[in-house]
Structures are given as structure tokens and as C-alpha cells.
Scaffold this motif. Structure first.
Motif, PDB file in Angstrom:
ATOM      1  N   TYR B  35       0.854  -1.184   0.000  1.00  0.00           N
ATOM      2  CA  TYR B  35       0.000   0.000   0.000  1.00  0.00           C
ATOM      3  C   TYR B  35       0.890   1.234   0.000  1.00  0.00           C
ATOM      4  CZ  TYR B  35      -4.215  -2.673   1.288  1.00  0.00           C
ATOM      5  OH  TYR B  35      -5.289  -3.546   1.296  1.00  0.00           O
ATOM      6  N   ARG B  36       0.317   2.347  -0.422  1.00  0.00           N
ATOM      7  CA  ARG B  36       1.012   3.629  -0.367  1.00  0.00           C
ATOM      8  C   ARG B  36       0.119   4.592   0.412  1.00  0.00           C
ATOM      9  NH1 ARG B  36       2.671   6.727  -5.866  1.00  0.00           N
ATOM     10  NH2 ARG B  36       0.414   6.779  -6.202  1.00  0.00           N
ATOM     11  N   GLN B  37       0.728   5.346   1.314  1.00  0.00           N
ATOM     12  CA  GLN B  37      -0.048   6.267   2.130  1.00  0.00           C
ATOM     13  C   GLN B  37       0.565   7.660   2.075  1.00  0.00           C
ATOM     14  OE1 GLN B  37      -0.402   5.359   6.365  1.00  0.00           O
ATOM     15  NE2 GLN B  37      -2.461   6.237   6.406  1.00  0.00           N
ATOM     16  N   SER B  38      -0.228   8.610   1.638  1.00  0.00           N
ATOM     17  CA  SER B  38       0.185  10.008   1.653  1.00  0.00           C
ATOM     18  C   SER B  38      -0.369  10.654   2.908  1.00  0.00           C
ATOM     19  CB  SER B  38      -0.319  10.724   0.402  1.00  0.00           C
ATOM     20  OG  SER B  38       0.198  10.111  -0.765  1.00  0.00           O
ATOM     21  N   LEU B  39       0.182  11.787   3.262  1.00  0.00           N
ATOM     22  CA  LEU B  39      -0.192  12.467   4.504  1.00  0.00           C
ATOM     23  C   LEU B  39      -1.688  12.779   4.531  1.00  0.00           C
ATOM     24  CD1 LEU B  39       1.223  13.482   7.052  1.00  0.00           C
ATOM     25  CD2 LEU B  39       1.339  15.743   5.980  1.00  0.00           C
ATOM     26  N   GLU B  44      -3.463   3.349   0.230  1.00  0.00           N
ATOM     27  CA  GLU B  44      -3.938   3.135  -1.143  1.00  0.00           C
ATOM     28  C   GLU B  44      -3.342   1.832  -1.657  1.00  0.00           C
ATOM     29  OE1 GLU B  44      -3.258   5.269  -5.511  1.00  0.00           O
ATOM     30  OE2 GLU B  44      -2.111   5.886  -3.768  1.00  0.00           O
ATOM     31  N   PHE B  45      -4.195   0.907  -2.066  1.00  0.00           N
ATOM     32  CA  PHE B  45      -3.752  -0.406  -2.539  1.00  0.00           C
ATOM     33  C   PHE B  45      -2.883  -0.279  -3.785  1.00  0.00           C
ATOM     34  CE2 PHE B  45      -3.990  -4.876  -3.408  1.00  0.00           C
ATOM     35  CZ  PHE B  45      -4.094  -4.992  -4.789  1.00  0.00           C
ATOM     36  N   LEU B  46      -1.774  -1.017  -3.797  1.00  0.00           N
ATOM     37  CA  LEU B  46      -0.903  -1.067  -4.968  1.00  0.00           C
ATOM     38  C   LEU B  46      -0.931  -2.442  -5.627  1.00  0.00           C
ATOM     39  CD1 LEU B  46       2.258   0.858  -3.664  1.00  0.00           C
ATOM     40  CD2 LEU B  46       0.387   1.750  -5.079  1.00  0.00           C
ATOM     41  N   ILE B  47      -0.583  -3.484  -4.847  1.00  0.00           N
ATOM     42  CA  ILE B  47      -0.424  -4.805  -5.433  1.00  0.00           C
ATOM     43  C   ILE B  47      -0.605  -5.866  -4.354  1.00  0.00           C
ATOM     44  CG2 ILE B  47       2.085  -4.794  -5.102  1.00  0.00           C
ATOM     45  CD1 ILE B  47       2.333  -6.304  -7.792  1.00  0.00           C
ATOM     46  N   TYR B  90       5.404   3.906   2.069  1.00  0.00           N
ATOM     47  CA  TYR B  90       5.027   2.660   1.413  1.00  0.00           C
ATOM     48  C   TYR B  90       4.899   1.582   2.481  1.00  0.00           C
ATOM     49  CZ  TYR B  90       5.678   5.027  -2.969  1.00  0.00           C
ATOM     50  OH  TYR B  90       5.531   5.903  -4.015  1.00  0.00           O
ATOM     51  N   LEU B  91       3.708   1.070   2.598  1.00  0.00           N
ATOM     52  CA  LEU B  91       3.389   0.092   3.636  1.00  0.00           C
ATOM     53  C   LEU B  91       3.280  -1.302   3.031  1.00  0.00           C
ATOM     54  CD1 LEU B  91       0.545   2.104   5.399  1.00  0.00           C
ATOM     55  CD2 LEU B  91       2.730   1.518   6.448  1.00  0.00           C
ATOM     56  N   CYS B  92       3.854  -2.250   3.725  1.00  0.00           N
ATOM     57  CA  CYS B  92       3.721  -3.651   3.343  1.00  0.00           C
ATOM     58  C   CYS B  92       2.873  -4.337   4.419  1.00  0.00           C
ATOM     59  CB  CYS B  92       5.091  -4.295   3.249  1.00  0.00           C
ATOM     60  SG  CYS B  92       5.056  -6.066   2.872  1.00  0.00           S
ATOM     61  N   ALA B  93       2.045  -5.263   4.003  1.00  0.00           N
ATOM     62  CA  ALA B  93       1.232  -6.017   4.955  1.00  0.00           C
ATOM     63  C   ALA B  93       1.201  -7.472   4.519  1.00  0.00           C
ATOM     64  CB  ALA B  93      -0.185  -5.458   5.035  1.00  0.00           C
ATOM     65  N   SER B  94       1.066  -8.355   5.476  1.00  0.00           N
ATOM     66  CA  SER B  94       0.911  -9.759   5.137  1.00  0.00           C
ATOM     67  C   SER B  94      -0.272 -10.340   5.900  1.00  0.00           C
ATOM     68  CB  SER B  94       2.187 -10.553   5.438  1.00  0.00           C
ATOM     69  OG  SER B  94       2.426 -10.670   6.831  1.00  0.00           O
ATOM     70  N   GLU B 102      -7.202 -10.749   8.627  1.00  0.00           N
ATOM     71  CA  GLU B 102      -6.528  -9.587   9.195  1.00  0.00           C
ATOM     72  C   GLU B 102      -5.209  -9.331   8.485  1.00  0.00           C
ATOM     73  OE1 GLU B 102      -5.611 -10.316  13.262  1.00  0.00           O
ATOM     74  OE2 GLU B 102      -4.249  -8.605  13.454  1.00  0.00           O
ATOM     75  N   LEU B 103      -4.936  -8.054   8.217  1.00  0.00           N
ATOM     76  CA  LEU B 103      -3.648  -7.655   7.666  1.00  0.00           C
ATOM     77  C   LEU B 103      -2.727  -7.205   8.789  1.00  0.00           C
ATOM     78  CD1 LEU B 103      -4.443  -5.616   4.431  1.00  0.00           C
ATOM     79  CD2 LEU B 103      -4.227  -8.070   4.751  1.00  0.00           C
ATOM     80  N   PHE B 104      -1.478  -7.643   8.724  1.00  0.00           N
ATOM     81  CA  PHE B 104      -0.447  -7.219   9.656  1.00  0.00           C
ATOM     82  C   PHE B 104       0.487  -6.303   8.878  1.00  0.00           C
ATOM     83  CE2 PHE B 104      -1.258 -10.092  13.214  1.00  0.00           C
ATOM     84  CZ  PHE B 104      -2.053 -11.062  12.614  1.00  0.00           C
ATOM     85  N   PHE B 105       0.555  -5.051   9.314  1.00  0.00           N
ATOM     86  CA  PHE B 105       1.350  -4.070   8.597  1.00  0.00           C
ATOM     87  C   PHE B 105       2.746  -3.944   9.186  1.00  0.00           C
ATOM     88  CE2 PHE B 105      -1.297  -1.817   5.553  1.00  0.00           C
ATOM     89  CZ  PHE B 105      -2.565  -2.215   5.918  1.00  0.00           C
ATOM     90  N   GLY B 106       3.699  -3.613   8.310  1.00  0.00           N
ATOM     91  CA  GLY B 106       5.012  -3.206   8.763  1.00  0.00           C
ATOM     92  C   GLY B 106       5.003  -1.735   9.121  1.00  0.00           C
TER      93      GLY B 106
END
Lengths: 110, 114
Positions: B35-39, B44-47, B90-94, B102-106
Motif C-alpha cells: 500500500y502507499r499512504q500520503s499524509l 492506497e492499494f498497490l499490489i 510505502y506500507l507492506c502487509a501480510s 486480518e492484515l499485519f502491517f510493517g
């Protein structure tokens, strides 16, 4: 992904007051998740709602899923300073993709 | 570690440069998301990856963005010819299996393009 509107965008409360944020969709949702993001932090999962009319509680937090599965709410009773952050709803479709709302930023005055 | 790990935590680069962002998901999680997150905005989903394959890359903004997950674990998000508008976290989740779990974010990688 599903599109949702979250209201309000911002909410400032005095410690001890209640707080509610709403998530509204124009289409029926399969399920909805809620996340909390502290300032400078990353989103953390709070709960998932799946059933029509479902109500779940976590201590001072109450989550509801509407009967028509088009809206959801998060209510916090007697806010504390630790509740500060942005609360996101994230509707899930029939697939894997979670689309996040813009969130409600909650600030709490001690 | 027990959580999702992302490196670097901060990256400052110049316009036009190439950038790689790495994500190490929770062991055993087959689903991985970028995901991408702006201020002031939501993520926002990417892939999305299920195993090694990109099951959905519809959120990638253009062909300057590419992501891989060659062994079904670590993923790298690659951005070519960076632009100032790429600046974001840029956020990664698994998640364990994908689907509705549930998504676990970095903690995210903050990218600043000068």
C-alpha cells in the motif's frame, strides 16, 4: 475495491467524552474491517464484521455492521488519551482486496 | 522477528533515480500486500501477492512501479525514474492466507523524492 465514505474527517473531544465514527457505502459490503493508526505508526487491526446487524465489543469500543451491510460504526465510550489516532474502515469485497477509507482523526484533550 | 519488517525505514532520493523497498512478511503468511499512504490519507492499494505470483497489480500507478516476490516470502517494490509525486510512506502487509483475513502491517518505508 469497494468505496466508502468516513465521517467525520476529524473529531476533537475532551477526555471522558464519547466518540463515534461512521463508514458508509453505496453498495452492499461482504465484510468490513476496522484499523487504528497512531500518529507516526502503522495501521493495526481492530476487528472484522461479517454478519448483517452484527455488534461486537472490545472493552470501551463498540463496532456495528448495519442491517443492510452498507454502513458500519465504531463507538468509543469515555475516551482516553491513548485512543488518539486515525480510525480507518476497510471494506472487503468478495476477494482479497481491502480498500481503506480516508479515516477519522481523533484527538483527545486531557 | 515476529512482525512484518520493512527496509529502509527512510529513503531520500533525487528525482529520476531508481529505488527499491524491501518487505519481509511474517513467516508462513502466503498473502502479501503493498500500500502507499500520503499524509492525511488512507492506505492506497498497490499490489497483492498470493505466494510468488502477483494476483492483482491493478493499483500500481504506472509502469515505473514493479514488485516481485520470487520465493513467496520477501518482496521488493521497485520504482524507476522516481518523481516528486512518488513521495509517500510505502506500507507492506501480510496475512495468513489472503481472502478476508486480518492484515499485519510493517512500519513502512518513507520515501522522499527531492
Amino acid at each position: 475495491g469497494q468505496q466508502v465514505m468516513q465521517i467525520p474527517q476529524y473529531q476533537h473531544v475532551q477526555e471522558g467524552e464519547d466518540f463515534t465514527t461512521y463508514c458508509n457505502s453505496s453498495t452492499t459490503l461482504s465484510n468490513i474491517q476496522w484499523y487504528k493508526q497512531r500518529p507516526g505508526g502503522h495501521p493495526v487491526f481492530l476487528i472484522q464484521l461479517v454478519k448483517s446487524g452484527e455488534v461486537k465489543k472490545q472493552k470501551r469500543l463498540t463496532f456495528q455492521f448495519g442491517e443492510a451491510k452498507k454502513n458500519s460504526s465504531l463507538h468509543i465510550t469515555a475516551t482516553q488519551t491513548t485512543d488518539v489516532g486515525t480510525y480507518f474502515c476497510a471494506p472487503g469485497g468478495s476477494n482479497y482486496k481491502l480498500t481503506f477509507g480516508k479515516g477519522t482523526l481523533l484527538t483527545v484533550n486531557p | 522477528g515476529a512482525g512484518v519488517s520493512q527496509t529502509p525505514s527512510n529513503k531520500v532520493t533525487e528525482k529520476g533515480k531508481y529505488v527499491e523497498l524491501r518487505c519481509d512478511p511474517i513467516s508462513g503468511h502466503t498473502a502479501l500486500y503493498w500500500y502507499r499512504q500520503s499524509l492525511g490519507q488512507g492506505p492506497e492499494f498497490l499490489i497483492y501477492f498470493q505466494g510468488t505470483g502477483a494476483a492483482d497489480d491493478s493499483g500500481l500507478p504506472n509502469d515505473r512501479f514493479f514488485a516481485v516476490r520470487p520465493e513467496g516470502s520477501v518482496s521488493t517494490l521497485k520504482i524507476q525514474r522516481t518523481e516528486r509525486g512518488d513521495s509517500a510512506v510505502y506500507l507492506c502487509a501480510s496475512s495468513l492466507r489472503g481472502g478476508t483475513g486480518e492484515l499485519f502491517f510493517g512500519e513502512g518505508s518513507r520515501l522522499t523524492v527531492l
